[in-house]
Write a protein that holds these residues in place. Structure first.
Motif, PDB file in Angstrom:
ATOM      1  N   ALA A  33       0.825  -1.216   0.000  1.00 51.51           N
ATOM      2  CA  ALA A  33       0.000   0.000   0.000  1.00 51.51           C
ATOM      3  C   ALA A  33       0.852   1.255   0.000  1.00 51.51           C
ATOM      4  CB  ALA A  33      -0.934  -0.022   1.199  1.00 51.51           C
ATOM      5  N   ASP A  34       1.977   1.231   0.721  1.00 51.98           N
ATOM      6  CA  ASP A  34       2.842   2.410   0.792  1.00 51.98           C
ATOM      7  C   ASP A  34       3.396   2.788  -0.573  1.00 51.98           C
ATOM      8  OD1 ASP A  34       4.570   4.444   2.110  1.00 51.98           O
ATOM      9  OD2 ASP A  34       6.154   3.111   1.418  1.00 51.98           O
ATOM     10  N   SER A  35       3.651   1.822  -1.423  1.00 49.03           N
ATOM     11  CA  SER A  35       4.213   2.113  -2.743  1.00 49.03           C
ATOM     12  C   SER A  35       3.157   2.465  -3.771  1.00 49.03           C
ATOM     13  CB  SER A  35       5.012   0.914  -3.259  1.00 49.03           C
ATOM     14  OG  SER A  35       6.188   0.772  -2.511  1.00 49.03           O
ATOM     15  N   SER A  36       1.883   2.354  -3.400  1.00 43.04           N
ATOM     16  CA  SER A  36       0.843   2.610  -4.387  1.00 43.04           C
ATOM     17  C   SER A  36      -0.156   3.694  -3.987  1.00 43.04           C
ATOM     18  CB  SER A  36       0.101   1.320  -4.736  1.00 43.04           C
ATOM     19  OG  SER A  36      -0.310   0.647  -3.558  1.00 43.04           O
ATOM     20  N   PHE A  37      -0.647   3.674  -2.719  1.00 40.95           N
ATOM     21  CA  PHE A  37      -1.691   4.653  -2.413  1.00 40.95           C
ATOM     22  C   PHE A  37      -1.768   5.138  -0.968  1.00 40.95           C
ATOM     23  CE2 PHE A  37      -3.446   0.405  -2.170  1.00 40.95           C
ATOM     24  CZ  PHE A  37      -4.092   0.398  -0.942  1.00 40.95           C
ATOM     25  N   ALA A  73       4.226  -1.197  -8.911  1.00 40.53           N
ATOM     26  CA  ALA A  73       3.615  -1.482 -10.213  1.00 40.53           C
ATOM     27  C   ALA A  73       2.200  -0.913 -10.265  1.00 40.53           C
ATOM     28  CB  ALA A  73       3.600  -2.988 -10.478  1.00 40.53           C
ATOM     29  N   VAL A  74       1.457  -1.050  -9.159  1.00 40.98           N
ATOM     30  CA  VAL A  74       0.108  -0.479  -9.103  1.00 40.98           C
ATOM     31  C   VAL A  74       0.182   1.047  -9.159  1.00 40.98           C
ATOM     32  CG1 VAL A  74      -1.954  -0.210  -7.642  1.00 40.98           C
ATOM     33  CG2 VAL A  74      -0.883  -2.456  -7.897  1.00 40.98           C
ATOM     34  N   GLY A  75       1.145   1.641  -8.433  1.00 44.49           N
ATOM     35  CA  GLY A  75       1.331   3.091  -8.493  1.00 44.49           C
ATOM     36  C   GLY A  75       1.644   3.552  -9.907  1.00 44.49           C
ATOM     37  N   TYR A  76       2.487   2.801 -10.611  1.00 43.78           N
ATOM     38  CA  TYR A  76       2.817   3.113 -12.002  1.00 43.78           C
ATOM     39  C   TYR A  76       1.551   3.092 -12.864  1.00 43.78           C
ATOM     40  CZ  TYR A  76       4.938   2.720 -16.634  1.00 43.78           C
ATOM     41  OH  TYR A  76       5.276   2.915 -17.944  1.00 43.78           O
ATOM     42  N   LEU A  77       0.722   2.057 -12.677  1.00 46.97           N
ATOM     43  CA  LEU A  77      -0.520   1.950 -13.454  1.00 46.97           C
ATOM     44  C   LEU A  77      -1.481   3.096 -13.136  1.00 46.97           C
ATOM     45  CD1 LEU A  77      -1.118  -1.912 -13.298  1.00 46.97           C
ATOM     46  CD2 LEU A  77      -0.245  -0.556 -15.230  1.00 46.97           C
ATOM     47  N   ALA A 128       7.002   8.526  -6.580  1.00 47.17           N
ATOM     48  CA  ALA A 128       7.924   8.111  -7.645  1.00 47.17           C
ATOM     49  C   ALA A 128       7.224   7.188  -8.636  1.00 47.17           C
ATOM     50  CB  ALA A 128       9.140   7.415  -7.045  1.00 47.17           C
ATOM     51  N   ALA A 129       6.451   6.244  -8.118  1.00 41.30           N
ATOM     52  CA  ALA A 129       5.780   5.273  -8.988  1.00 41.30           C
ATOM     53  C   ALA A 129       4.728   5.954  -9.861  1.00 41.30           C
ATOM     54  CB  ALA A 129       5.137   4.177  -8.137  1.00 41.30           C
ATOM     55  N   ILE A 130       3.899   6.791  -9.262  1.00 40.66           N
ATOM     56  CA  ILE A 130       2.858   7.493 -10.028  1.00 40.66           C
ATOM     57  C   ILE A 130       3.520   8.432 -11.044  1.00 40.66           C
ATOM     58  CG2 ILE A 130       0.954   9.149  -9.881  1.00 40.66           C
ATOM     59  CD1 ILE A 130       0.267   7.873  -7.134  1.00 40.66           C
ATOM     60  N   GLY A 131       4.589   9.122 -10.594  1.00 43.77           N
ATOM     61  CA  GLY A 131       5.306  10.024 -11.505  1.00 43.77           C
ATOM     62  C   GLY A 131       5.890   9.293 -12.696  1.00 43.77           C
ATOM     63  N   ALA A 132       6.412   8.091 -12.485  1.00 47.42           N
ATOM     64  CA  ALA A 132       6.967   7.292 -13.584  1.00 47.42           C
ATOM     65  C   ALA A 132       5.865   6.906 -14.570  1.00 47.42           C
ATOM     66  CB  ALA A 132       7.656   6.051 -13.041  1.00 47.42           C
TER      67      ALA A 132
END
Length: 197
Positions: A33-37, A73-77, A128-132
Motif C-alpha cells: 500500500a505504501d508504494s501505491s496509495f 507497479a500499481v502506483g505506475y498503473l 515516484a511510482a505514479i510520476g513514472a
C-alpha cells in the motif's frame, strides 16, 4: 535479542504483534500500500518486528522488497492509466503537488537512476511510482529500478537494525515510559499540524 524486554506496556504489545501469525502478511500489505496509495511506511512495523525477532530479519526484508515493488507497479498503473481519477487526487491529498511536478520532470530526464535514488530521499515511493507512470517511463525499466530501489532502501534499514538493534532495545527497555510519552506527544503534534493545514 532477548524478548524479556517486552514484559510490560506498549513494548509488550509490539512484541505480541511481531509474533502474531499474520504479522508478516500485515507487513507485506503495508509495504504494498505504501508504494501505491497509502502514506504509511512499512518501516514503522518492520523495525519493531526485526528488533524483536532478529532471526527473521532477512525474510522480512525480502517480503518488504517484493510487496513494495508490486505496490509500485500499481502506483505506475495509477499514473499511466488512472491519473485523473486516482493519481491527481492522491497527490493533492498528501500535499505533494509541487514535489510531484519536480519529480515527474526528473523521472523523464533521469529515468531508472531517479527511481533508484529515491531510496535516499524522504519522498514517498508512491509519488515516484505514479510520476513514472505519468511520465510514460518504460515499464520494464521502471520495475527493475523499483526492485533495486526498494531493495536498497530495506537493506539500509536492515543494516541499521543489525548495527544498532541491541543498543536500541536496551535503551527502549530502560526508557520505555519516556518513549511512550514522546510517542504520544508526537502523535498529538502531528494531528494538530494536520488539522491546521
Amino acid at each position: 535479542m532477548n524478548l524479556s524486554v517486552a514484559q510490560g506496556g506498549w513494548l509488550r504489545r509490539i512484541a505480541m504483534l511481531a509474533r502474531h501469525r499474520y504479522a508478516t502478511a500485515a507487513l507485506a500489505a503495508i509495504a504494498f500500500a505504501d508504494s501505491s496509495f497509502l502514506p504509511v511506511p512499512p518501516d514503522l512495523l518492520l523495525v519493531p518486528m526485526a528488533l524483536l525477532r532478529p532471526e527473521r530479519l532477512r525474510r522480512l526484508l525480502v517480503v518488504c522488497t517484493i510487496a513494495s515493488a508490486l505496490g509500485a507497479a500499481v502506483g505506475y498503473l495509477i499514473g499511466c492509466w488512472l491519473w485523473e481519477l486516482i493519481g491527481a487526487p492522491l497527490v493533492e491529498l498528501y500535499g505533494y503537488h509541487d514535489a510531484f511536478v519536480s519529480y515527474q520532470s526528473l523521472v523523464g530526464e533521469w529515468g531508472v537512476w531517479i527511481i533508484v535514488a529515491k531510496a535516499f530521499t524522504p519522498i514517498p515511493f508512491k509519488i515516484a511510482a505514479i510520476g513514472a507512470g505519468v511520465a510514460g517511463m518504460n515499464p520494464v525499466a521502471f520495475m527493475v529500478a523499483a526492485v533495486l530501489g526498494r531493495a536498497l532502501h530495506f537493506a539500509m534499514v536492515g543494516v541499521a537494525i543489525s548495527l544498532f538493534g541491541d543498543r536500541f532495545m536496551a535503551a527502549v527497555e530502560r526508557y520505555e515510559r519516556h518513549f511512550a510519552v514522546a510517542g504520544m506527544l508526537g502523535l498529538a503534534i502531528a494531528a494538530a499540524a494536520l488539522a491546521l493545514r
